[in-house]
Design a protein around this motif. Structure first.
Motif, PDB file in Angstrom:
ATOM      1  N   PRO A 125     -52.574-127.166  40.737  1.00  0.00           N
ATOM      2  CA  PRO A 125     -52.420-127.502  39.321  1.00  0.00           C
ATOM      3  C   PRO A 125     -51.205-126.780  38.729  1.00  0.00           C
ATOM      4  O   PRO A 125     -50.968-125.613  39.031  1.00  0.00           O
ATOM      5  CB  PRO A 125     -53.710-126.991  38.666  1.00  0.00           C
ATOM      6  CG  PRO A 125     -54.643-126.688  39.805  1.00  0.00           C
ATOM      7  CD  PRO A 125     -53.774-126.350  40.966  1.00  0.00           C
ATOM      8  N   VAL A 126     -50.461-127.492  37.898  1.00  0.00           N
ATOM      9  CA  VAL A 126     -49.352-126.893  37.174  1.00  0.00           C
ATOM     10  C   VAL A 126     -49.852-126.540  35.775  1.00  0.00           C
ATOM     11  O   VAL A 126     -50.316-127.410  35.036  1.00  0.00           O
ATOM     12  CB  VAL A 126     -48.156-127.853  37.075  1.00  0.00           C
ATOM     13  CG1 VAL A 126     -47.022-127.219  36.272  1.00  0.00           C
ATOM     14  CG2 VAL A 126     -47.675-128.245  38.472  1.00  0.00           C
ATOM     15  N   VAL A 127     -49.775-125.265  35.419  1.00  0.00           N
ATOM     16  CA  VAL A 127     -50.289-124.797  34.129  1.00  0.00           C
ATOM     17  C   VAL A 127     -49.173-124.080  33.374  1.00  0.00           C
ATOM     18  O   VAL A 127     -48.527-123.174  33.916  1.00  0.00           O
ATOM     19  CB  VAL A 127     -51.480-123.831  34.323  1.00  0.00           C
ATOM     20  CG1 VAL A 127     -51.989-123.345  32.964  1.00  0.00           C
ATOM     21  CG2 VAL A 127     -52.605-124.516  35.098  1.00  0.00           C
ATOM     22  N   ARG A 128     -48.956-124.507  32.142  1.00  0.00           N
ATOM     23  CA  ARG A 128     -47.980-123.845  31.271  1.00  0.00           C
ATOM     24  C   ARG A 128     -48.724-122.953  30.289  1.00  0.00           C
ATOM     25  O   ARG A 128     -49.676-123.400  29.649  1.00  0.00           O
ATOM     26  CB  ARG A 128     -47.145-124.880  30.529  1.00  0.00           C
ATOM     27  CG  ARG A 128     -46.299-125.744  31.468  1.00  0.00           C
ATOM     28  CD  ARG A 128     -45.530-126.835  30.736  1.00  0.00           C
ATOM     29  NE  ARG A 128     -44.755-127.640  31.675  1.00  0.00           N
ATOM     30  CZ  ARG A 128     -45.240-128.645  32.387  1.00  0.00           C
ATOM     31  NH1 ARG A 128     -46.523-128.987  32.256  1.00  0.00           N
ATOM     32  NH2 ARG A 128     -44.480-129.317  33.226  1.00  0.00           N
ATOM     33  N   PRO A 129     -48.329-121.708  30.148  1.00  0.00           N
ATOM     34  CA  PRO A 129     -49.012-120.816  29.215  1.00  0.00           C
ATOM     35  C   PRO A 129     -49.075-121.362  27.793  1.00  0.00           C
ATOM     36  O   PRO A 129     -49.947-120.970  27.015  1.00  0.00           O
ATOM     37  CB  PRO A 129     -48.168-119.538  29.285  1.00  0.00           C
ATOM     38  CG  PRO A 129     -47.604-119.554  30.668  1.00  0.00           C
ATOM     39  CD  PRO A 129     -47.298-120.996  30.931  1.00  0.00           C
ATOM     40  N   ALA A 149     -53.187-123.059  45.102  1.00  0.00           N
ATOM     41  CA  ALA A 149     -52.422-122.176  44.215  1.00  0.00           C
ATOM     42  C   ALA A 149     -52.412-122.770  42.820  1.00  0.00           C
ATOM     43  O   ALA A 149     -52.794-123.934  42.620  1.00  0.00           O
ATOM     44  CB  ALA A 149     -50.986-122.009  44.727  1.00  0.00           C
ATOM     45  N   PHE A 150     -51.990-121.967  41.848  1.00  0.00           N
ATOM     46  CA  PHE A 150     -51.691-122.447  40.505  1.00  0.00           C
ATOM     47  C   PHE A 150     -50.214-122.194  40.245  1.00  0.00           C
ATOM     48  O   PHE A 150     -49.719-121.086  40.483  1.00  0.00           O
ATOM     49  CB  PHE A 150     -52.510-121.695  39.445  1.00  0.00           C
ATOM     50  CG  PHE A 150     -53.961-122.067  39.400  1.00  0.00           C
ATOM     51  CD1 PHE A 150     -54.408-123.087  38.566  1.00  0.00           C
ATOM     52  CD2 PHE A 150     -54.888-121.401  40.188  1.00  0.00           C
ATOM     53  CE1 PHE A 150     -55.752-123.428  38.517  1.00  0.00           C
ATOM     54  CE2 PHE A 150     -56.228-121.726  40.150  1.00  0.00           C
ATOM     55  CZ  PHE A 150     -56.670-122.752  39.309  1.00  0.00           C
ATOM     56  N   GLU A 151     -49.507-123.219  39.774  1.00  0.00           N
ATOM     57  CA  GLU A 151     -48.117-123.027  39.378  1.00  0.00           C
ATOM     58  C   GLU A 151     -48.085-122.668  37.892  1.00  0.00           C
ATOM     59  O   GLU A 151     -48.468-123.471  37.045  1.00  0.00           O
ATOM     60  CB  GLU A 151     -47.286-124.283  39.633  1.00  0.00           C
ATOM     61  CG  GLU A 151     -45.826-124.099  39.236  1.00  0.00           C
ATOM     62  CD  GLU A 151     -44.964-125.304  39.566  1.00  0.00           C
ATOM     63  OE1 GLU A 151     -43.891-125.437  38.937  1.00  0.00           O
ATOM     64  OE2 GLU A 151     -45.347-126.099  40.452  1.00  0.00           O
ATOM     65  N   GLY A 173     -59.399-117.159  45.272  1.00  0.00           N
ATOM     66  CA  GLY A 173     -58.504-117.009  46.415  1.00  0.00           C
ATOM     67  C   GLY A 173     -57.203-117.764  46.272  1.00  0.00           C
ATOM     68  O   GLY A 173     -56.411-117.823  47.218  1.00  0.00           O
ATOM     69  N   ALA A 174     -56.965-118.368  45.100  1.00  0.00           N
ATOM     70  CA  ALA A 174     -55.743-119.141  44.879  1.00  0.00           C
ATOM     71  C   ALA A 174     -54.521-118.238  44.788  1.00  0.00           C
ATOM     72  O   ALA A 174     -54.601-117.096  44.324  1.00  0.00           O
ATOM     73  CB  ALA A 174     -55.866-119.969  43.600  1.00  0.00           C
ATOM     74  N   LEU A 207     -41.548-110.909  38.901  1.00  0.00           N
ATOM     75  CA  LEU A 207     -42.505-112.001  39.118  1.00  0.00           C
ATOM     76  C   LEU A 207     -43.625-111.561  40.053  1.00  0.00           C
ATOM     77  O   LEU A 207     -44.805-111.835  39.811  1.00  0.00           O
ATOM     78  CB  LEU A 207     -41.791-113.230  39.680  1.00  0.00           C
ATOM     79  CG  LEU A 207     -40.738-113.879  38.765  1.00  0.00           C
ATOM     80  CD1 LEU A 207     -40.053-115.026  39.495  1.00  0.00           C
ATOM     81  CD2 LEU A 207     -41.362-114.387  37.471  1.00  0.00           C
ATOM     82  N   ILE A 208     -43.264-110.872  41.116  1.00  0.00           N
ATOM     83  CA  ILE A 208     -44.261-110.394  42.072  1.00  0.00           C
ATOM     84  C   ILE A 208     -45.182-109.371  41.419  1.00  0.00           C
ATOM     85  O   ILE A 208     -46.400-109.383  41.619  1.00  0.00           O
ATOM     86  CB  ILE A 208     -43.564-109.813  43.313  1.00  0.00           C
ATOM     87  CG1 ILE A 208     -42.874-110.938  44.094  1.00  0.00           C
ATOM     88  CG2 ILE A 208     -44.554-109.082  44.211  1.00  0.00           C
ATOM     89  CD1 ILE A 208     -41.905-110.455  45.151  1.00  0.00           C
ATOM     90  N   ALA A 209     -44.612-108.494  40.613  1.00  0.00           N
ATOM     91  CA  ALA A 209     -45.417-107.486  39.920  1.00  0.00           C
ATOM     92  C   ALA A 209     -46.409-108.114  38.950  1.00  0.00           C
ATOM     93  O   ALA A 209     -47.427-107.512  38.619  1.00  0.00           O
ATOM     94  CB  ALA A 209     -44.504-106.516  39.176  1.00  0.00           C
ATOM     95  N   HIS A 210     -46.118-109.343  38.504  1.00  0.00           N
ATOM     96  CA  HIS A 210     -47.005-110.052  37.585  1.00  0.00           C
ATOM     97  C   HIS A 210     -47.839-111.110  38.299  1.00  0.00           C
ATOM     98  O   HIS A 210     -48.317-112.056  37.674  1.00  0.00           O
ATOM     99  CB  HIS A 210     -46.199-110.659  36.444  1.00  0.00           C
ATOM    100  CG  HIS A 210     -45.720-109.630  35.462  1.00  0.00           C
ATOM    101  ND1 HIS A 210     -44.670-108.779  35.740  1.00  0.00           N
ATOM    102  CD2 HIS A 210     -46.170-109.281  34.221  1.00  0.00           C
ATOM    103  CE1 HIS A 210     -44.483-107.973  34.705  1.00  0.00           C
ATOM    104  NE2 HIS A 210     -45.379-108.240  33.788  1.00  0.00           N
ATOM    105  N   GLY A 211     -48.004-110.941  39.598  1.00  0.00           N
ATOM    106  CA  GLY A 211     -48.965-111.746  40.330  1.00  0.00           C
ATOM    107  C   GLY A 211     -48.424-112.824  41.230  1.00  0.00           C
ATOM    108  O   GLY A 211     -49.185-113.447  41.979  1.00  0.00           O
ATOM    109  N   ALA A 212     -47.122-113.107  41.177  1.00  0.00           N
ATOM    110  CA  ALA A 212     -46.576-114.207  41.987  1.00  0.00           C
ATOM    111  C   ALA A 212     -46.733-113.932  43.477  1.00  0.00           C
ATOM    112  O   ALA A 212     -46.381-112.859  43.962  1.00  0.00           O
ATOM    113  CB  ALA A 212     -45.106-114.427  41.654  1.00  0.00           C
ATOM    114  N   THR A 213     -47.285-114.905  44.191  1.00  0.00           N
ATOM    115  CA  THR A 213     -47.343-114.831  45.646  1.00  0.00           C
ATOM    116  C   THR A 213     -46.554-115.967  46.286  1.00  0.00           C
ATOM    117  O   THR A 213     -46.404-116.018  47.507  1.00  0.00           O
ATOM    118  CB  THR A 213     -48.805-114.866  46.137  1.00  0.00           C
ATOM    119  OG1 THR A 213     -49.508-115.909  45.464  1.00  0.00           O
ATOM    120  CG2 THR A 213     -49.499-113.549  45.865  1.00  0.00           C
ATOM    121  N   ILE A 214     -46.060-116.893  45.434  1.00  0.00           N
ATOM    122  CA  ILE A 214     -45.116-117.931  45.854  1.00  0.00           C
ATOM    123  C   ILE A 214     -44.006-117.952  44.805  1.00  0.00           C
ATOM    124  O   ILE A 214     -44.290-117.976  43.609  1.00  0.00           O
ATOM    125  CB  ILE A 214     -45.768-119.327  45.924  1.00  0.00           C
ATOM    126  CG1 ILE A 214     -46.914-119.358  46.938  1.00  0.00           C
ATOM    127  CG2 ILE A 214     -44.724-120.389  46.283  1.00  0.00           C
ATOM    128  CD1 ILE A 214     -47.692-120.664  46.915  1.00  0.00           C
TER     129      ILE A 214
END
Length: 234
Positions: A125-129, A149-151, A173-174, A207-214
């Motif tokens: 799913p693509v989610v915009r804040p 995953a969630f984008e 686990g996403a 980005l990684i520090a804020h949760g990005a894994t992709i």
């Protein structure tokens, strides 16, 4: 690792790779992919970056998936209208687990359009804040579908509250997908700042520090070098 391709459909129902709505800019032809059969599309040549025709033809999704089989994940961008057709290609080529399907529709809309097909594909799913129901969407998808995953994209500020709660997204686990392609997608933490300004810690690191894994990037070589230097990529 993941690569992106953009999907379109020929007049005779073949899934082909084409970024634009028309073939005008990238080929020697003129019109929409759906104006032509695959055979007709094959008569056009792809153009190089400077606009000169090459010897290459518009590829089909089947050719791409056979080329990439067992090698890399494939982001099937612009595929929402063609999920059924794309799924059949993945099934035929034995690459169902490699194809990543995405859209920004809510769960009910997705289920209504594609029924049980969504239980057989790898979905993101693509989610915009900025969406009023962003948190509710994440919760519902986590409960009912458990996406790969969630984008999380399209945030102009790096202070959006959704970024402070990555555990909400990762509950099932996403993975968390973020885009460093340009500033408005990632609160200013983009590729140009990482490379042109030599500030990778303030961009990809942020980005990684804020949760990005992709991380989706237009600078894959530099990003891979950065991740490997940090021992964050195998």
């Amino acid at each position: 690792d993941i690569i992106e391709v953009d999907l379109a459909l020929s007049k005779d129902g073949v899934v082909v790779i084409m970024h634009d709505e028309t073939i005008d800019r990238t080929t020697t032809g003129t019109g929409k992919p759906s104006d032509f059969t695959l055979s007709e599309l094959r008569s056009f040549k792809l153009k190089a970056g400077h606009g000169v025709p090459t010897n290459h033809e518009i590829p089909t999704l089947k050719e791409v998936m056979l080329l990439l089989k067992d090698r890399v994940l494939v982001n099937l961008d612009k595929s929402y209208p063609y999920y059924e057709e794309a799924y059949q290609v993945l099934k035929e080529t034995g690459t169902i687990k490699q194809g990543l399907f995405k859209s920004d529709v809510d769960y009910a809309t997705l289920r209504n359009k594609y029924g049980n097909l969504i239980d057989s594909i790898v979905y993101i799913p693509v989610v915009r804040p900025s969406m009023d129901d962003a948190v509710a969407r994440i919760t519902e998808f986590n409960t009912k579908l458990k996406p790969y995953a969630f984008e999380i994209t399209g945030f102009k500020s790096d202070t959006v509250s959704l970024l402070k709660t990555p555990a909400l997204i990762k509950a099932s686990g996403a993975k968390i997908w973020m885009n460093s392609l340009w500033p408005s997608l990632s609160g200013g933490h983009d590729d140009d700042k990482a490379v042109e300004e030599n500030k990778p810690d303030e961009t990809w690191g942020w980005l990684i520090a804020h949760g990005a894994t992709i991380i989706q990037t237009d600078r894959p070589k530099q990003l891979l070098e950065y991740l490997r230097k940090k021992n964050w990529h195998r």
